[in-house]
Every structure is written in C-alpha cells, then in structure tokens.
Design a protein around this motif. Structure first.
Motif, PDB file in Angstrom:
ATOM      1  N   ASN A  18       0.840  -1.213   0.000  1.00  0.00           N
ATOM      2  CA  ASN A  18       0.000   0.000   0.000  1.00  0.00           C
ATOM      3  C   ASN A  18       0.865   1.249   0.000  1.00  0.00           C
ATOM      4  O   ASN A  18       0.548   2.232  -0.693  1.00  0.00           O
ATOM      5  CB  ASN A  18      -0.935   0.015   1.213  1.00  0.00           C
ATOM      6  N   ASP A  19       1.953   1.196   0.758  1.00  0.00           N
ATOM      7  CA  ASP A  19       2.844   2.357   0.806  1.00  0.00           C
ATOM      8  C   ASP A  19       3.493   2.576  -0.558  1.00  0.00           C
ATOM      9  O   ASP A  19       3.574   3.719  -1.048  1.00  0.00           O
ATOM     10  CB  ASP A  19       3.917   2.122   1.885  1.00  0.00           C
ATOM     11  N   VAL A  20       3.940   1.430  -1.168  1.00  0.00           N
ATOM     12  CA  VAL A  20       4.553   1.553  -2.505  1.00  0.00           C
ATOM     13  C   VAL A  20       3.519   2.057  -3.506  1.00  0.00           C
ATOM     14  O   VAL A  20       3.803   2.927  -4.341  1.00  0.00           O
ATOM     15  CB  VAL A  20       5.145   0.187  -2.954  1.00  0.00           C
ATOM     16  N   ARG A  21       2.274   1.545  -3.438  1.00  0.00           N
ATOM     17  CA  ARG A  21       1.220   1.994  -4.357  1.00  0.00           C
ATOM     18  C   ARG A  21       0.927   3.479  -4.145  1.00  0.00           C
ATOM     19  O   ARG A  21       0.763   4.232  -5.114  1.00  0.00           O
ATOM     20  CB  ARG A  21      -0.064   1.183  -4.134  1.00  0.00           C
ATOM     21  N   ASN A  22       0.819   3.812  -2.835  1.00  0.00           N
ATOM     22  CA  ASN A  22       0.533   5.231  -2.559  1.00  0.00           C
ATOM     23  C   ASN A  22       1.657   6.120  -3.084  1.00  0.00           C
ATOM     24  O   ASN A  22       1.397   7.197  -3.684  1.00  0.00           O
ATOM     25  CB  ASN A  22       0.339   5.482  -1.068  1.00  0.00           C
ATOM     26  N   ARG A  23       2.882   5.707  -2.922  1.00  0.00           N
ATOM     27  CA  ARG A  23       4.002   6.503  -3.429  1.00  0.00           C
ATOM     28  C   ARG A  23       4.001   6.522  -4.966  1.00  0.00           C
ATOM     29  O   ARG A  23       4.289   7.551  -5.586  1.00  0.00           O
ATOM     30  CB  ARG A  23       5.326   5.943  -2.915  1.00  0.00           C
ATOM     31  N   ALA A  24       3.628   5.331  -5.533  1.00  0.00           N
ATOM     32  CA  ALA A  24       3.581   5.272  -7.001  1.00  0.00           C
ATOM     33  C   ALA A  24       2.468   6.178  -7.528  1.00  0.00           C
ATOM     34  O   ALA A  24       2.637   6.902  -8.535  1.00  0.00           O
ATOM     35  CB  ALA A  24       3.366   3.842  -7.467  1.00  0.00           C
ATOM     36  N   VAL A  25       1.308   6.132  -6.816  1.00  0.00           N
ATOM     37  CA  VAL A  25       0.196   7.001  -7.242  1.00  0.00           C
ATOM     38  C   VAL A  25       0.597   8.460  -7.081  1.00  0.00           C
ATOM     39  O   VAL A  25       0.325   9.299  -7.961  1.00  0.00           O
ATOM     40  CB  VAL A  25      -1.076   6.665  -6.429  1.00  0.00           C
ATOM     41  N   THR A  26       1.229   8.757  -5.949  1.00  0.00           N
ATOM     42  CA  THR A  26       1.650  10.138  -5.722  1.00  0.00           C
ATOM     43  C   THR A  26       2.670  10.548  -6.779  1.00  0.00           C
ATOM     44  O   THR A  26       2.595  11.664  -7.340  1.00  0.00           O
ATOM     45  CB  THR A  26       2.254  10.296  -4.318  1.00  0.00           C
ATOM     46  N   ALA A  27       3.614   9.656  -7.071  1.00  0.00           N
ATOM     47  CA  ALA A  27       4.629   9.970  -8.074  1.00  0.00           C
ATOM     48  C   ALA A  27       3.987  10.113  -9.455  1.00  0.00           C
ATOM     49  O   ALA A  27       4.320  11.037 -10.231  1.00  0.00           O
ATOM     50  CB  ALA A  27       5.697   8.882  -8.102  1.00  0.00           C
ATOM     51  N   ALA A  28       3.025   9.224  -9.776  1.00  0.00           N
ATOM     52  CA  ALA A  28       2.355   9.302 -11.072  1.00  0.00           C
ATOM     53  C   ALA A  28       1.532  10.570 -11.161  1.00  0.00           C
ATOM     54  O   ALA A  28       1.477  11.236 -12.200  1.00  0.00           O
ATOM     55  CB  ALA A  28       1.478   8.066 -11.267  1.00  0.00           C
ATOM     56  N   ASP A  54       2.033  13.315  -9.484  1.00  0.00           N
ATOM     57  CA  ASP A  54       2.950  14.450  -9.597  1.00  0.00           C
ATOM     58  C   ASP A  54       3.527  14.520 -11.017  1.00  0.00           C
ATOM     59  O   ASP A  54       3.635  15.615 -11.607  1.00  0.00           O
ATOM     60  CB  ASP A  54       4.098  14.333  -8.576  1.00  0.00           C
ATOM     61  N   ALA A  55       3.858  13.364 -11.609  1.00  0.00           N
ATOM     62  CA  ALA A  55       4.412  13.351 -12.972  1.00  0.00           C
ATOM     63  C   ALA A  55       3.355  13.784 -13.981  1.00  0.00           C
ATOM     64  O   ALA A  55       3.631  14.545 -14.919  1.00  0.00           O
ATOM     65  CB  ALA A  55       4.923  11.958 -13.308  1.00  0.00           C
ATOM     66  N   SER A  56       2.091  13.325 -13.794  1.00  0.00           N
ATOM     67  CA  SER A  56       1.019  13.696 -14.700  1.00  0.00           C
ATOM     68  C   SER A  56       0.784  15.199 -14.622  1.00  0.00           C
ATOM     69  O   SER A  56       0.575  15.866 -15.635  1.00  0.00           O
ATOM     70  CB  SER A  56      -0.286  12.997 -14.345  1.00  0.00           C
ATOM     71  N   ARG A  57       0.776  15.701 -13.436  1.00  0.00           N
ATOM     72  CA  ARG A  57       0.541  17.121 -13.239  1.00  0.00           C
ATOM     73  C   ARG A  57       1.653  17.920 -13.933  1.00  0.00           C
ATOM     74  O   ARG A  57       1.379  18.938 -14.600  1.00  0.00           O
ATOM     75  CB  ARG A  57       0.518  17.430 -11.743  1.00  0.00           C
ATOM     76  N   SER A  58       2.877  17.433 -13.754  1.00  0.00           N
ATOM     77  CA  SER A  58       3.985  18.145 -14.385  1.00  0.00           C
ATOM     78  C   SER A  58       3.854  18.086 -15.915  1.00  0.00           C
ATOM     79  O   SER A  58       4.067  19.090 -16.607  1.00  0.00           O
ATOM     80  CB  SER A  58       5.341  17.526 -14.050  1.00  0.00           C
ATOM     81  N   LEU A  59       3.498  16.935 -16.443  1.00  0.00           N
ATOM     82  CA  LEU A  59       3.349  16.794 -17.885  1.00  0.00           C
ATOM     83  C   LEU A  59       2.176  17.611 -18.397  1.00  0.00           C
ATOM     84  O   LEU A  59       2.249  18.232 -19.454  1.00  0.00           O
ATOM     85  CB  LEU A  59       3.142  15.309 -18.272  1.00  0.00           C
ATOM     86  N   ILE A  60       1.099  17.543 -17.649  1.00  0.00           N
ATOM     87  CA  ILE A  60      -0.081  18.283 -18.090  1.00  0.00           C
ATOM     88  C   ILE A  60       0.231  19.765 -18.055  1.00  0.00           C
ATOM     89  O   ILE A  60      -0.127  20.505 -18.985  1.00  0.00           O
ATOM     90  CB  ILE A  60      -1.303  17.941 -17.222  1.00  0.00           C
ATOM     91  N   ASN A  61       0.881  20.185 -17.022  1.00  0.00           N
ATOM     92  CA  ASN A  61       1.199  21.613 -16.923  1.00  0.00           C
ATOM     93  C   ASN A  61       2.185  22.008 -18.019  1.00  0.00           C
ATOM     94  O   ASN A  61       2.111  23.126 -18.544  1.00  0.00           O
ATOM     95  CB  ASN A  61       1.792  21.958 -15.547  1.00  0.00           C
TER      96      ASN A  61
END
Length: 189
Positions: free
Chosen positions: A151-161, A163-170
């Motif tokens: 769950n921690d890895v998923r949460n970090r992966a979701v957070t990282a994804a 954050d990456a999506s937001r950066s790409l979208i922006n």
C-alpha cells in the motif's frame, strides 16, 4: 542279823541312786518362774484359746485385708487384660492403616505418574499450539507488513504518477489545448 530288813535295802538303794546322780537329795521337778510343767501346759492352752477367741477378729481383719488386696490385684489384672486387648486392637488397626497407607501411597504414585505423563503430553500439545499460534501471528504480521509495504509503494507510485502527470499536463497542456479537449469531451457526450 543275818537278814537286814527290807526297808534298809530300799533306803540304801535310794542313797546309792542319789549319790550316783550327784544331787544328794530328793529328785526335784523342773520349774520356770515357779510353775510346774503341767501348769505351763495349762497356761499355753489358755493362751491358745484366748488367741483363738480374740485372734479370730485379727484373723478376719488380716484375711479381709488380704481379700481386699486379692480383689485389687484381680481388678488390676482385669484392667491389664482390657488394656492389652485394646492395645492389640490398636496394633491391628494401625497395621491395617499402615497397609492401607502403603496401598494408598502406591496408588498416589501411580496417579502422580499418570498425571505427570498427562501434563507432559498437554504441555507438549500446548507448546506446539503456542508455536503454531506464534508462527501464524508472525506470518500474519509479515503479511500485514507486506500489505502495508505494498500500500505504501502503491501510494508513493500514485503520488509519483500524479505528480508526474501534473507536471506533464502543466508542461504540455496550455489554455488552447484545454479548450479543444473540453469541446471534444462535450461532443462525445
């Protein structure tokens, strides 16, 4: 005088006997305290009769005392017999108790052995159950830790994804691209 008279012969014989005895006089009877032997026999008979009359009371007293002592001794003997019988009964009772105690001790030892074996078996079963339970608890903790780590890895992966999506979208999406995308979504509905 050819023949002396008979009296002379008797007197001469009497004188000869007296000279031979050494008493020199008439023969005297023995006396004690002035009493003749026949008088002593009478006194002795009188004393015997007095003792028989008055001594009977003493005899009764003596025999009464002896009878009492005999009765006391018989009573003591009877009491001793009773005490002996009681002692023998107690001895038999305690011998039976000792025999029963030995049997009870053997039964207790057997019972203790059986109980000890049962306790050992129960302890072994309990220790196996405790080991199994602790093993399951450890496995459950490991599984929980794995789930938590996942769950921690998923949460970090979701957070990282995210954050990456937001950066790409922006970075790639500007206001014109945003309008074109919104119009396309509205048209698909």
């Amino acid at each position: 005088m050819a023949n002396p008279p008979a009296t002379l012969e008797t007197e001469s014989a009497q004188a000869y006997v007296e000279e031979a005895d050494g008493h020199g006089g008439a023969h005297a009877e023995p006396t004690l305290w002035g009493l003749q032997p026949f008088q002593w026999v009478s006194v002795a008979m009188l004393v015997l009769l007095l003792f028989a009359i008055f001594g009977a009371k003493v005899h009764k007293t003596i025999t009464g005392g002896l009878d009492k002592k005999i009765a006391d001794i018989r009573e003591q003997l009877d009491e001793a017999k009773e005490l002996r019988a009681e002692a023998e009964a107690l001895r038999e009772e305690y011998a039976a108790k000792i025999a029963n105690a030995e049997k009870d001790a053997e039964a207790m030892i057997e019972s203790a052995k059986t109980e000890a074996e049962g306790l050992v078996e129960k302890a072994e079963a309990d220790s196996k159950a405790i080991v199994e339970r602790r093993k399951r608890m450890a496995e459950d903790r490991i599984a929980a830790a794995e789930r938590e780590a996942l769950n921690d890895v998923r949460n970090r992966a979701v957070t990282a994804a995210t954050d990456a999506s937001r950066s790409l979208i922006n970075a790639k999406l500007d206001a014109d691209a945003d309008r074109a995308l919104a119009d396309k979504v509205i048209a698909d509905i």
